[in-house]
Design a protein around this motif. Structure first.
Motif, PDB file in Angstrom:
ATOM      1  N   LEU A  10     -12.301   1.742  -7.947  1.00  0.00           N
ATOM      2  CA  LEU A  10     -12.515   2.238  -9.302  1.00  0.00           C
ATOM      3  C   LEU A  10     -11.905   3.624  -9.410  1.00  0.00           C
ATOM      4  CD1 LEU A  10     -16.299   1.290  -9.740  1.00  0.00           C
ATOM      5  CD2 LEU A  10     -14.292  -0.105 -10.277  1.00  0.00           C
ATOM      6  N   GLY A  11     -11.022   3.819 -10.387  1.00  0.00           N
ATOM      7  CA  GLY A  11     -10.314   5.099 -10.490  1.00  0.00           C
ATOM      8  C   GLY A  11      -9.068   5.095  -9.632  1.00  0.00           C
ATOM      9  N   ALA A  12      -8.374   3.959  -9.619  1.00  0.00           N
ATOM     10  CA  ALA A  12      -7.254   3.786  -8.690  1.00  0.00           C
ATOM     11  C   ALA A  12      -6.046   4.636  -9.035  1.00  0.00           C
ATOM     12  CB  ALA A  12      -6.852   2.311  -8.646  1.00  0.00           C
ATOM     13  N   ASN A  13      -5.975   5.170 -10.246  1.00  0.00           N
ATOM     14  CA  ASN A  13      -4.819   5.983 -10.616  1.00  0.00           C
ATOM     15  C   ASN A  13      -4.954   7.427 -10.160  1.00  0.00           C
ATOM     16  OD1 ASN A  13      -6.897   5.878 -12.722  1.00  0.00           O
ATOM     17  ND2 ASN A  13      -5.643   7.417 -13.743  1.00  0.00           N
ATOM     18  N   GLY A  14      -6.158   7.830  -9.739  1.00  0.00           N
ATOM     19  CA  GLY A  14      -6.339   9.190  -9.254  1.00  0.00           C
ATOM     20  C   GLY A  14      -5.818   9.364  -7.841  1.00  0.00           C
ATOM     21  N   GLY A  27      -5.094  -1.284   6.327  1.00  0.00           N
ATOM     22  CA  GLY A  27      -5.993  -1.856   7.328  1.00  0.00           C
ATOM     23  C   GLY A  27      -6.178  -3.353   7.194  1.00  0.00           C
ATOM     24  N   GLY A  28      -5.426  -3.973   6.286  1.00  0.00           N
ATOM     25  CA  GLY A  28      -5.447  -5.423   6.170  1.00  0.00           C
ATOM     26  C   GLY A  28      -6.352  -5.987   5.105  1.00  0.00           C
ATOM     27  N   CYS A  29      -6.912  -5.143   4.245  1.00  0.00           N
ATOM     28  CA  CYS A  29      -7.796  -5.629   3.180  1.00  0.00           C
ATOM     29  C   CYS A  29      -6.974  -6.063   1.960  1.00  0.00           C
ATOM     30  CB  CYS A  29      -8.769  -4.528   2.754  1.00  0.00           C
ATOM     31  SG  CYS A  29      -9.943  -4.047   4.030  1.00  0.00           S
ATOM     32  N   ASP A  30      -7.555  -6.945   1.182  1.00  0.00           N
ATOM     33  CA  ASP A  30      -7.009  -7.303  -0.128  1.00  0.00           C
ATOM     34  C   ASP A  30      -7.674  -6.386  -1.144  1.00  0.00           C
ATOM     35  OD1 ASP A  30      -5.514  -9.507   0.925  1.00  0.00           O
ATOM     36  OD2 ASP A  30      -7.388 -10.629   1.031  1.00  0.00           O
ATOM     37  N   VAL A  31      -6.876  -5.579  -1.811  1.00  0.00           N
ATOM     38  CA  VAL A  31      -7.408  -4.482  -2.618  1.00  0.00           C
ATOM     39  C   VAL A  31      -7.054  -4.678  -4.087  1.00  0.00           C
ATOM     40  CG1 VAL A  31      -7.485  -1.975  -2.923  1.00  0.00           C
ATOM     41  CG2 VAL A  31      -7.135  -2.948  -0.637  1.00  0.00           C
ATOM     42  N   VAL A  32      -8.040  -4.494  -4.960  1.00  0.00           N
ATOM     43  CA  VAL A  32      -7.821  -4.522  -6.406  1.00  0.00           C
ATOM     44  C   VAL A  32      -7.892  -3.095  -6.937  1.00  0.00           C
ATOM     45  CG1 VAL A  32      -8.589  -5.421  -8.626  1.00  0.00           C
ATOM     46  CG2 VAL A  32      -8.872  -6.810  -6.566  1.00  0.00           C
ATOM     47  N   PHE A  33      -6.829  -2.649  -7.564  1.00  0.00           N
ATOM     48  CA  PHE A  33      -6.788  -1.328  -8.187  1.00  0.00           C
ATOM     49  C   PHE A  33      -7.207  -1.473  -9.644  1.00  0.00           C
ATOM     50  CE2 PHE A  33      -3.612   1.570  -5.695  1.00  0.00           C
ATOM     51  CZ  PHE A  33      -4.347   1.362  -4.538  1.00  0.00           C
ATOM     52  N   LEU A  34      -8.319  -0.862 -10.034  1.00  0.00           N
ATOM     53  CA  LEU A  34      -8.776  -0.889 -11.418  1.00  0.00           C
ATOM     54  C   LEU A  34      -8.653   0.486 -12.053  1.00  0.00           C
ATOM     55  CD1 LEU A  34     -12.027  -3.080 -11.320  1.00  0.00           C
ATOM     56  CD2 LEU A  34      -9.670  -3.799 -11.772  1.00  0.00           C
ATOM     57  N   ALA A  35      -8.210   0.504 -13.303  1.00  0.00           N
ATOM     58  CA  ALA A  35      -8.113   1.737 -14.078  1.00  0.00           C
ATOM     59  C   ALA A  35      -8.305   1.385 -15.549  1.00  0.00           C
ATOM     60  CB  ALA A  35      -6.755   2.406 -13.839  1.00  0.00           C
ATOM     61  N   ARG A  36      -8.184   2.379 -16.420  1.00  0.00           N
ATOM     62  CA  ARG A  36      -8.399   2.124 -17.851  1.00  0.00           C
ATOM     63  C   ARG A  36      -7.357   1.177 -18.421  1.00  0.00           C
ATOM     64  NH1 ARG A  36      -8.781   7.578 -17.573  1.00  0.00           N
ATOM     65  NH2 ARG A  36      -6.823   7.860 -18.735  1.00  0.00           N
ATOM     66  N   THR A  37      -6.116   1.320 -17.956  1.00  0.00           N
ATOM     67  CA  THR A  37      -5.027   0.464 -18.423  1.00  0.00           C
ATOM     68  C   THR A  37      -4.236  -0.042 -17.223  1.00  0.00           C
ATOM     69  OG1 THR A  37      -3.401   2.260 -18.583  1.00  0.00           O
ATOM     70  CG2 THR A  37      -4.819   1.862 -20.518  1.00  0.00           C
ATOM     71  N   ALA A  41      -3.222   1.742 -13.610  1.00  0.00           N
ATOM     72  CA  ALA A  41      -3.390   1.083 -12.310  1.00  0.00           C
ATOM     73  C   ALA A  41      -2.059   1.026 -11.567  1.00  0.00           C
ATOM     74  CB  ALA A  41      -3.954  -0.325 -12.502  1.00  0.00           C
ATOM     75  N   HIS A  42      -0.974   0.795 -12.313  1.00  0.00           N
ATOM     76  CA  HIS A  42       0.349   0.752 -11.686  1.00  0.00           C
ATOM     77  C   HIS A  42       0.750   2.128 -11.157  1.00  0.00           C
ATOM     78  CE1 HIS A  42       4.809   0.421 -11.443  1.00  0.00           C
ATOM     79  NE2 HIS A  42       4.489  -0.770 -10.964  1.00  0.00           N
ATOM     80  N   GLU A  43       0.350   3.175 -11.853  1.00  0.00           N
ATOM     81  CA  GLU A  43       0.605   4.524 -11.329  1.00  0.00           C
ATOM     82  C   GLU A  43      -0.051   4.691  -9.962  1.00  0.00           C
ATOM     83  OE1 GLU A  43      -0.769   7.447 -14.088  1.00  0.00           O
ATOM     84  OE2 GLU A  43       0.575   6.792 -15.700  1.00  0.00           O
ATOM     85  N   GLY A  44      -1.267   4.161  -9.822  1.00  0.00           N
ATOM     86  CA  GLY A  44      -1.952   4.216  -8.535  1.00  0.00           C
ATOM     87  C   GLY A  44      -1.209   3.446  -7.465  1.00  0.00           C
ATOM     88  N   LEU A  45      -0.672   2.290  -7.834  1.00  0.00           N
ATOM     89  CA  LEU A  45       0.101   1.489  -6.876  1.00  0.00           C
ATOM     90  C   LEU A  45       1.335   2.249  -6.406  1.00  0.00           C
ATOM     91  CD1 LEU A  45       0.832  -1.109  -5.371  1.00  0.00           C
ATOM     92  CD2 LEU A  45       1.876  -1.955  -7.480  1.00  0.00           C
ATOM     93  N   VAL A  46       2.053   2.861  -7.321  1.00  0.00           N
ATOM     94  CA  VAL A  46       3.248   3.628  -6.949  1.00  0.00           C
ATOM     95  C   VAL A  46       2.866   4.771  -6.011  1.00  0.00           C
ATOM     96  CG1 VAL A  46       5.077   5.123  -7.822  1.00  0.00           C
ATOM     97  CG2 VAL A  46       4.517   3.007  -9.035  1.00  0.00           C
ATOM     98  N   ALA A  47       1.759   5.443  -6.316  1.00  0.00           N
ATOM     99  CA  ALA A  47       1.299   6.535  -5.447  1.00  0.00           C
ATOM    100  C   ALA A  47       0.954   6.007  -4.060  1.00  0.00           C
ATOM    101  CB  ALA A  47       0.089   7.226  -6.073  1.00  0.00           C
ATOM    102  N   ALA A  48       0.302   4.841  -4.003  1.00  0.00           N
ATOM    103  CA  ALA A  48      -0.043   4.250  -2.701  1.00  0.00           C
ATOM    104  C   ALA A  48       1.205   3.886  -1.918  1.00  0.00           C
ATOM    105  CB  ALA A  48      -0.920   3.019  -2.908  1.00  0.00           C
TER     106      ALA A  48
END
Length: 435
Positions: A10-14, A27-37, A41-48
């Motif tokens: 929760l708050g994946a864009n931060g 570490g091998g987990c399946d991760v869901v990035f949630l954000a307001r839009t 969420a895609h901004e968080g993915l790019v940062a990751a």
């Protein structure tokens, strides 16, 4: 070890959301990035991806929004990891939704850097409270491995042990258990020193204080540059929280300087506001970038090259000794250096040792010296207090504390002659002075 496979952020864009998600995905987990839009969420993915230095981290990450995907994602998650803004009411509102949709055995964690874990759990179901704790990662979590696990009174004790084991063995963290007290362990000690230097900067100057308490004292970055990196708003939130909710021997060291309060109100937040800056600011002059430094007395900035910081021979000698790995000689030179500047530096450095080790005890922030050493060494990347004690010597350290009227920690009074306090068997202490 707890079986964690599906993680929701929760708050994946931060910054901390994206960084935490990268750690779990790596570490091998399946991760869901949630954000307001979805865009957030895609901004968080790019940062990751940038943190992982690989676009393939996206193979483990899917994106969603709170409105459309929170219920389904939370209902399937083994771990719901909250990384929202450091606003306790906002967090509690989200936890009410999480409590409604989560499975009874799922773990809920907050990455909060110092808010009350118990208060966040108030009003939640018995199952939520039993499976709720803090997992405080330090920024950036892809690089800094120090991690605090913070239970509250109702957290399942076995869960705490299992989470620590999971973080260390699966995700490569250096994990400690800290008490649910304001700012926990690392930030409680670290921001005491940072704010103390910010207070001293009003009298002695920004550039001088960063020089005097610079990396040669056993830290990765100079203190005021560190506050700029962290963000003045984050710094304010942490020290205000500690000042409001604790009454220890260093209480006044947590009072935010008035000049910082005023500049924060005008938008000065450090590196995250380059147009305003913080203690430092960069501006373009023709084809050149010039670094400016703040004058706390006036609120104005001047060219750093004109700051007038005079090189101190004893400090330069210590830096040279560190550079060639002669750390014991360097600390001995620090002890015998003469002049008011040396006295001020010793008071700050030994104040760190005193404050950190006085936070060790049954009713304190951590129970063991090793816990404080690990979080300061691998969370803050500062020389752990016991490293400094071991190099200087217990008796000589006590003499310095008494000289500067600093409280002598019970762990030092109880130490046996010649006893080594730092107990990390595979750590070369030189890593803490390499900067």
């Amino acid at each position: 070890m707890v079986p964690i496979q599906k993680v929701v952020i929760l708050g994946a864009n931060g910054t901390m959301g994206a960084g935490s998600g990268e750690v779990f995905a790596a570490g091998g987990c399946d991760v869901v990035f949630l954000a307001r839009t979805i865009e957030k969420a895609h901004e968080g993915l790019v940062a990751a991806q940038n943190m992982a230095k690989s676009v393939r981290i996206a193979d483990r990450i899917s994106l969603g929004t709170y409105d459309q995907d929170l219920e389904e994602a939370v209902s399937k998650a083994d771990l719901i990891f909250e990384a929202l803004a450091e606003d306790i009411e906002l967090k509690k509102a989200f936890f009410a939704k999480v409590d409604k949709y989560r499975r009874p055995e799922s773990i809920v964690a907050t990455v909060s850097s110092g808010l009350s874990i118990a208060e966040m759990a108030l009003g939640r179901s018995e199952s939520f409270r039993r499976n709720f704790l803090g997992i405080h990662l330090f920024n950036p979590p892809s690089v800094i491995v120090g991690t605090e696990v913070i239970p509250h009174a109702e957290t399942d004790p076995q869960l705490v042990r299992d989470v620590v084991e999971m973080l260390e063995k699966r995700f490569g963290r250096v994990a400690i258990v800290a008490a649910d007290k304001p700012a926990f362990a690392g930030n409680r000690v670290g921001f005491k020193v940072l704010n103390e230097v910010a207070i001293l900067a009003e009298e002695h100057g920004v550039a001088f204080m960063d020089y005097l308490i610079g990396p040669y004292t056993g830290r990765a970055m100079a203190p005021l540059a560190t506050i700029d990196l962290v963000g003045w708003d984050v710094h304010k939130a942490i020290v205000d929280n500690v000042y409001a909710h604790t009454k220890d021997e260093a209480h006044e060291a947590f009072r935010l300087p008035a000049y910082m309060e005023e500049l924060i109100a005008r938008g000065h937040l450090g590196n995250k506001t380059p147009q305003f800056g913080g203690f430092y600011r960069r501006v373009k002059e023709g084809n050149q970038t010039v670094q400016l430094v703040l004058d706390p007395k006036t609120g104005a900035y001047k060219d750093l090259r004109d700051s007038g910081v005079r090189k101190l021979p004893w400090l330069e000698q210590i830096r040279e000794l560190h550079h060639v790995g002669r750390y014991r000689e360097a600390l001995r030179a620090f002890l015998v250096a003469e002049g008011p500047e040396a006295d001020l530096a010793r008071k700050v450095v030994f104040g760190y040792v005193s404050y950190a080790l006085n936070r060790v005890g049954e009713q304190e922030v951590v129970r063991e010296v090793r816990d404080m050493d690990r979080i300061m060494g691998f969370g803050f990347n500062w020389a752990p207090p016991s490293v400094l004690v071991d190099i200087v010597g217990v008796e000589a350290t006590i003499r310095q504390l008494e000289r500067y009227k600093l409280p002598v920690p019970p762990v030092l009074r109880k130490a046996k002659p010649g006893e080594r306090l730092f107990r990390e068997p595979y750590v070369n202490v030189g890593r803490f002075f390499a900067a």
